[in-house]
Design a protein around this motif. Structure first.
Motif, mmCIF file in Angstrom:
data_model
loop_
_atom_site.group_PDB
_atom_site.id
_atom_site.type_symbol
_atom_site.label_atom_id
_atom_site.label_comp_id
_atom_site.label_asym_id
_atom_site.label_seq_id
_atom_site.Cartn_x
_atom_site.Cartn_y
_atom_site.Cartn_z
ATOM 1 N N PHE A 136 14.727 28.353 24.103
ATOM 2 C CA PHE A 136 13.603 27.802 24.864
ATOM 3 C C PHE A 136 13.067 26.490 24.292
ATOM 4 O O PHE A 136 13.059 25.462 24.969
ATOM 5 C CB PHE A 136 12.467 28.835 24.937
ATOM 6 C CG PHE A 136 12.781 30.034 25.773
ATOM 7 C CD1 PHE A 136 13.092 29.906 27.121
ATOM 8 C CD2 PHE A 136 12.766 31.308 25.226
ATOM 9 C CE1 PHE A 136 13.384 31.011 27.903
ATOM 10 C CE2 PHE A 136 13.052 32.412 26.000
ATOM 11 C CZ PHE A 136 13.360 32.271 27.342
ATOM 12 N N THR A 137 12.618 26.525 23.048
ATOM 13 C CA THR A 137 11.897 25.376 22.491
ATOM 14 C C THR A 137 12.722 24.101 22.525
ATOM 15 O O THR A 137 12.261 23.059 23.004
ATOM 16 C CB THR A 137 11.458 25.679 21.046
ATOM 17 O OG1 THR A 137 10.727 26.903 21.013
ATOM 18 C CG2 THR A 137 10.579 24.542 20.520
ATOM 19 N N ALA A 138 13.948 24.150 21.996
ATOM 20 C CA ALA A 138 14.793 22.962 21.944
ATOM 21 C C ALA A 138 15.216 22.492 23.323
ATOM 22 O O ALA A 138 15.650 21.350 23.489
ATOM 23 C CB ALA A 138 16.029 23.225 21.083
ATOM 24 N N LEU A 139 15.084 23.356 24.323
ATOM 25 C CA LEU A 139 15.412 22.987 25.700
ATOM 26 C C LEU A 139 14.173 22.543 26.468
ATOM 27 O O LEU A 139 14.159 22.539 27.698
ATOM 28 C CB LEU A 139 16.077 24.174 26.410
ATOM 29 C CG LEU A 139 17.479 24.511 25.886
ATOM 30 C CD1 LEU A 139 17.940 25.867 26.399
ATOM 31 C CD2 LEU A 139 18.478 23.433 26.298
ATOM 32 N N ASN A 140 13.126 22.197 25.707
ATOM 33 C CA ASN A 140 11.907 21.614 26.277
ATOM 34 C C ASN A 140 11.182 22.580 27.211
ATOM 35 O O ASN A 140 10.542 22.170 28.184
ATOM 36 C CB ASN A 140 12.240 20.316 27.027
ATOM 37 C CG ASN A 140 11.023 19.459 27.276
ATOM 38 O OD1 ASN A 140 10.145 19.352 26.420
ATOM 39 N ND2 ASN A 140 10.948 18.847 28.452
ATOM 40 N N THR A 141 11.301 23.879 26.925
ATOM 41 C CA THR A 141 10.632 24.897 27.731
ATOM 42 C C THR A 141 9.297 25.243 27.085
ATOM 43 O O THR A 141 9.264 25.732 25.956
ATOM 44 C CB THR A 141 11.501 26.163 27.839
ATOM 45 O OG1 THR A 141 12.797 25.804 28.312
ATOM 46 C CG2 THR A 141 10.862 27.171 28.781
ATOM 47 N N PRO A 142 8.177 24.997 27.744
ATOM 48 C CA PRO A 142 6.855 25.242 27.133
ATOM 49 C C PRO A 142 6.593 26.731 26.932
ATOM 50 O O PRO A 142 7.170 27.576 27.631
ATOM 51 C CB PRO A 142 5.886 24.637 28.158
ATOM 52 C CG PRO A 142 6.628 24.670 29.462
ATOM 53 C CD PRO A 142 8.076 24.461 29.116
#
Length: 347
Positions: A136-142
């Motif tokens: 999630f995080t590295a894929l720009n998912t808040p």
């Protein structure tokens, strides 16, 4: 022993073998004549006592006797014993062992790897159990994105692996194969050109078109040279024609994904009605197949790449969706029921 006596001994031994009626008798004759302590090996050992001028002829006769006895024993062993019943019924029909059939999902994955292999893509793999950062995080998912909710994602509750909330140690069953792209970028420098096939998991209610366990293939191309949306469109158009046939066309619709900007939805023209409209495409003439777009610069920052010098595109599609379209499969559950009758139809 003279040559005449050798001929007489050979004739007698062959007669004994011919008269043998059972396996035990045949084995006794084998030991008697050609066993380690048999009469023929004894003659071979005793050739040193044969006069020198007679030795060649004597040796030749002994070897001929040995060969004749071994041939007779072999023939007798291969033939069924007299009066014994054979277990082989030559009148019965033969048993047909039908060859296996490649599963449609495996077929689509292999065909996709072949198609993109022609374009220079290699296959990358990663673990099914992922962490929050890669998935999630590295894929720009808040953090507030619905995909991170426990109603949508399988989070692992094992205390031994549970980390502090919001850290990369939070473990889950990956919801997409995009984490493989993150791992690839973190382990390499551009250019990177990979496809990432694999199993994924989401909390979906199983029906004809949904499953909690399914497969995805995602692709990524990043380079220090300029990469454009036109490059992405040409690659997906090439894939569509190679996978579905020359008559298939592709359209791109604006969309939103956290990890790409701009983002597009990719549709293939319906291969059943050729774009005219049918039940398969819900009368639209198009079937939604993939999501794609240019990699968001913030993703490059998460993996330690400079977004000012690197650009790239990413895409992803469901393997089950491609298989159902390509082979006319109306229910995704058929792909997991292990019904041989269904697989045989795809032979």
């Amino acid at each position: 022993m003279t040559l005449q006596e050798l001929e007489q001994g050979q004739a007698a031994s062959l007669a004994e073998i011919a008269a043998a009626q059972d396996a035990a008798t045949i084995e006794q004759l084998r030991v008697k004549y050609v066993g380690r302590n048999g009469s023929i090996p004894a003659l071979i050992k005793g050739m040193k006592d044969v006069p020198k001028e007679e030795r060649p002829a004597f040796g030749k006769a002994v070897q001929a006797w040995k060969a004749a006895v071994e041939e007779a024993l072999a023939g007798k062993s291969a033939a069924p014993a007299a009066g014994a019943s054979s277990t082989l019924d030559a009148t019965l029909p033969g048993r047909w062992f039908e060859p296996g059939v490649e599963h449609p999902l495996s077929r689509v994955i292999e065909e996709t790897a072949r198609i993109f292999g022609h374009l220079g893509f290699t296959v990358a793999d990663g673990p099914d159990i992922e962490n929050r950062f890669n998935n999630f995080t590295a894929l720009n998912t808040p953090p507030h994105h619905p995909s991170q909710d426990r109603r949508d994602t399988f989070w692992l509750e094992t205390p031994a692996f549970k980390g502090e909330k919001g850290t990369p140690e939070d473990l889950l069953l990956r919801t997409q194969t995009s984490p493989v792209q993150i791992r690839t970028m973190m382990a390499n420098k551009p250019p990177v050109r990979v496809i990432c096939p694999g199993r994924t998991y989401r909390r979906d209610t199983t029906d004809a078109t949904h499953s909690a366990n399914f497969h995805q293939i995602e692709g990524l191309y990043c380079d220090t040279k300029p990469v454009s949306l036109a490059d992405l469109k040409s690659v997906l158009a090439y894939f569509a024609k190679e996978m579905m046939g020359d008559s298939v066309t592709v359209r791109f619709r604006p969309h939103f994904f956290p990890f790409t900007e701009p983002s597009v939805e990719v549709d293939f023209s319906c291969h059943v009605c050729k774009g005219k409209g049918c039940n398969v495409c819900k009368q639209s003439g198009w079937i939604e197949v993939a999501g794609a777009g240019m990699v968001d610069p913030r993703v490059f920052k998460f993996v330690g790449w400079d977004p000012e010098t690197v650009s790239g595109y990413a895409f992803g599609f469901g393997v089950e969706r491609i298989a159902m379209i390509k082979y006319g499969i109306p229910d995704i559950r058929w792909l997991y029921e292990n019904d041989v009758r269904f697989l045989n139809q795809l032979a």
